[in-house]
Design a protein around this motif. Structure first.
Motif, PDB file in Angstrom:
ATOM      1  N   TYR A   1    -101.471 -17.578   2.129  1.00  0.00           N
ATOM      2  CA  TYR A   1    -102.886 -17.432   2.450  1.00  0.00           C
ATOM      3  C   TYR A   1    -103.153 -16.008   2.900  1.00  0.00           C
ATOM      4  O   TYR A   1    -102.301 -15.376   3.520  1.00  0.00           O
ATOM      5  N   LEU A   2    -104.351 -15.524   2.619  1.00  0.00           N
ATOM      6  CA  LEU A   2    -104.766 -14.182   3.001  1.00  0.00           C
ATOM      7  C   LEU A   2    -105.885 -14.300   4.025  1.00  0.00           C
ATOM      8  O   LEU A   2    -106.801 -15.104   3.866  1.00  0.00           O
ATOM      9  N   VAL A   3    -105.789 -13.494   5.094  1.00  0.00           N
ATOM     10  CA  VAL A   3    -106.758 -13.513   6.181  1.00  0.00           C
ATOM     11  C   VAL A   3    -107.125 -12.070   6.509  1.00  0.00           C
ATOM     12  O   VAL A   3    -106.253 -11.197   6.522  1.00  0.00           O
ATOM     13  N   ARG A   4    -108.395 -11.835   6.801  1.00  0.00           N
ATOM     14  CA  ARG A   4    -108.811 -10.503   7.231  1.00  0.00           C
ATOM     15  C   ARG A   4    -108.272 -10.276   8.642  1.00  0.00           C
ATOM     16  O   ARG A   4    -108.437 -11.106   9.527  1.00  0.00           O
ATOM     17  N   ALA A   5    -107.603  -9.154   8.850  1.00  0.00           N
ATOM     18  CA  ALA A   5    -107.050  -8.830  10.167  1.00  0.00           C
ATOM     19  C   ALA A   5    -108.198  -8.431  11.097  1.00  0.00           C
ATOM     20  O   ALA A   5    -109.004  -7.567  10.772  1.00  0.00           O
ATOM     21  N   THR A   6    -108.272  -9.106  12.233  1.00  0.00           N
ATOM     22  CA  THR A   6    -109.320  -8.814  13.217  1.00  0.00           C
ATOM     23  C   THR A   6    -108.691  -8.712  14.598  1.00  0.00           C
ATOM     24  O   THR A   6    -107.485  -8.929  14.771  1.00  0.00           O
ATOM     25  N   SER A   7    -109.522  -8.420  15.570  1.00  0.00           N
ATOM     26  CA  SER A   7    -109.041  -8.354  16.949  1.00  0.00           C
ATOM     27  C   SER A   7    -108.657  -9.730  17.483  1.00  0.00           C
ATOM     28  O   SER A   7    -108.023  -9.834  18.524  1.00  0.00           O
ATOM     29  N   GLU A   8    -109.015 -10.801  16.755  1.00  0.00           N
ATOM     30  CA  GLU A   8    -108.672 -12.166  17.161  1.00  0.00           C
ATOM     31  C   GLU A   8    -107.226 -12.527  16.846  1.00  0.00           C
ATOM     32  O   GLU A   8    -106.771 -13.612  17.182  1.00  0.00           O
ATOM     33  N   GLY A   9    -106.512 -11.657  16.157  1.00  0.00           N
ATOM     34  CA  GLY A   9    -105.110 -11.916  15.827  1.00  0.00           C
ATOM     35  C   GLY A   9    -104.965 -13.073  14.850  1.00  0.00           C
ATOM     36  O   GLY A   9    -105.604 -13.106  13.803  1.00  0.00           O
ATOM     37  N   ASP A  10    -104.133 -14.058  15.223  1.00  0.00           N
ATOM     38  CA  ASP A  10    -103.851 -15.198  14.345  1.00  0.00           C
ATOM     39  C   ASP A  10    -104.890 -16.313  14.458  1.00  0.00           C
ATOM     40  O   ASP A  10    -104.780 -17.316  13.753  1.00  0.00           O
ATOM     41  N   GLN A  11    -105.873 -16.168  15.332  1.00  0.00           N
ATOM     42  CA  GLN A  11    -106.803 -17.270  15.602  1.00  0.00           C
ATOM     43  C   GLN A  11    -107.520 -17.812  14.365  1.00  0.00           C
ATOM     44  O   GLN A  11    -107.618 -19.030  14.215  1.00  0.00           O
ATOM     45  N   PRO A  12    -108.018 -16.984  13.441  1.00  0.00           N
ATOM     46  CA  PRO A  12    -108.653 -17.561  12.242  1.00  0.00           C
ATOM     47  C   PRO A  12    -107.697 -18.458  11.442  1.00  0.00           C
ATOM     48  O   PRO A  12    -108.095 -19.508  10.952  1.00  0.00           O
ATOM     49  N   PHE A  13    -106.420 -18.052  11.345  1.00  0.00           N
ATOM     50  CA  PHE A  13    -105.457 -18.875  10.625  1.00  0.00           C
ATOM     51  C   PHE A  13    -105.138 -20.140  11.415  1.00  0.00           C
ATOM     52  O   PHE A  13    -104.996 -21.225  10.832  1.00  0.00           O
ATOM     53  N   LEU A  14    -105.025 -20.030  12.735  1.00  0.00           N
ATOM     54  CA  LEU A  14    -104.767 -21.216  13.570  1.00  0.00           C
ATOM     55  C   LEU A  14    -105.917 -22.217  13.435  1.00  0.00           C
ATOM     56  O   LEU A  14    -105.675 -23.427  13.350  1.00  0.00           O
ATOM     57  N   ASP A  15    -107.150 -21.727  13.414  1.00  0.00           N
ATOM     58  CA  ASP A  15    -108.310 -22.608  13.219  1.00  0.00           C
ATOM     59  C   ASP A  15    -108.269 -23.275  11.854  1.00  0.00           C
ATOM     60  O   ASP A  15    -108.583 -24.465  11.717  1.00  0.00           O
ATOM     61  N   PHE A  16    -107.886 -22.517  10.824  1.00  0.00           N
ATOM     62  CA  PHE A  16    -107.765 -23.063   9.475  1.00  0.00           C
ATOM     63  C   PHE A  16    -106.725 -24.187   9.445  1.00  0.00           C
ATOM     64  O   PHE A  16    -106.970 -25.258   8.876  1.00  0.00           O
ATOM     65  N   MET A  17    -105.563 -23.942  10.045  1.00  0.00           N
ATOM     66  CA  MET A  17    -104.505 -24.960  10.068  1.00  0.00           C
ATOM     67  C   MET A  17    -104.949 -26.184  10.867  1.00  0.00           C
ATOM     68  O   MET A  17    -104.644 -27.319  10.487  1.00  0.00           O
ATOM     69  N   ASN A  18    -105.667 -25.961  11.954  1.00  0.00           N
ATOM     70  CA  ASN A  18    -106.175 -27.074  12.758  1.00  0.00           C
ATOM     71  C   ASN A  18    -107.150 -27.922  11.936  1.00  0.00           C
ATOM     72  O   ASN A  18    -107.164 -29.152  12.054  1.00  0.00           O
ATOM     73  N   SER A  19    -107.947 -27.282  11.073  1.00  0.00           N
ATOM     74  CA  SER A  19    -108.869 -28.031  10.214  1.00  0.00           C
ATOM     75  C   SER A  19    -108.114 -28.885   9.188  1.00  0.00           C
ATOM     76  O   SER A  19    -108.658 -29.850   8.669  1.00  0.00           O
ATOM     77  N   LYS A  20    -106.867 -28.519   8.909  1.00  0.00           N
ATOM     78  CA  LYS A  20    -106.008 -29.294   8.006  1.00  0.00           C
ATOM     79  C   LYS A  20    -105.135 -30.281   8.782  1.00  0.00           C
ATOM     80  O   LYS A  20    -104.179 -30.834   8.246  1.00  0.00           O
ATOM     81  N   GLU A  21    -105.461 -30.446  10.082  1.00  0.00           N
ATOM     82  CA  GLU A  21    -104.794 -31.386  10.986  1.00  0.00           C
ATOM     83  C   GLU A  21    -103.371 -30.994  11.351  1.00  0.00           C
ATOM     84  O   GLU A  21    -102.574 -31.828  11.760  1.00  0.00           O
ATOM     85  N   TRP A  22    -103.032 -29.714  11.216  1.00  0.00           N
ATOM     86  CA  TRP A  22    -101.754 -29.198  11.687  1.00  0.00           C
ATOM     87  C   TRP A  22    -101.968 -28.660  13.100  1.00  0.00           C
ATOM     88  O   TRP A  22    -102.881 -27.870  13.331  1.00  0.00           O
ATOM     89  N   SER A  23    -101.140 -29.090  14.039  1.00  0.00           N
ATOM     90  CA  SER A  23    -101.258 -28.642  15.427  1.00  0.00           C
ATOM     91  C   SER A  23    -100.303 -27.487  15.678  1.00  0.00           C
ATOM     92  O   SER A  23     -99.110 -27.576  15.354  1.00  0.00           O
TER      93      SER A  23
END
Length: 115
Positions: free
Chosen positions: A57-79
């Motif tokens: 997966y590709l994510v735009r690097a932001t000051s939030e770090g890994d948070q956008p990817f963590l939110d994406f995984m959480n939406s797929k029910e991965w904790s």
């Protein structure tokens, strides 16, 4: 005159590719990544899949770090379970998953799922 301009253009392009080749080809074929970058720039998506042999997966690097990817995984029910260096660990129904994050350029991060 035109031949000289074409020769200069080809030489400049070759020099650019030689200098940039480590960055451009670090993840293999750069075309799927370029398509992903365009999707990130032209849509509201914060995470886009990259087609290929491995799940990435590709994510735009932001000051939030890994948070956008963590939110994406959480939406797929991965904790989210833990982080060790650049690796993120997730759980779902007693299943475990390791995902390695890496900077592709200064503006994008690539997340590769473990085998």
């Amino acid at each position: 005159m035109i031949k000289r301009m074409i020769l200069i253009f080809i030489a400049a392009l070759a020099l650019f590719l030689l200098i940039s080749s480590l960055t451009i080809f670090q993840e293999g074929n750069p075309v799927p990544l370029a398509i992903g970058m365009v999707k990130l720039q032209t849509t509201d998506e914060s995470v886009v899949g990259i087609p290929g042999k491995t799940k990435r997966y590709l994510v735009r690097a932001t000051s939030e770090g890994d948070q956008p990817f963590l939110d994406f995984m959480n939406s797929k029910e991965w904790s989210f379970k833990d982080q060790a260096g650049a690796s993120l660990f997730f759980t779902k129904n007693n299943e475990e998953l390791a995902v390695k994050g890496a900077m592709y350029t200064r503006k994008y991060r690539v997340y590769t799922f473990g085998q």
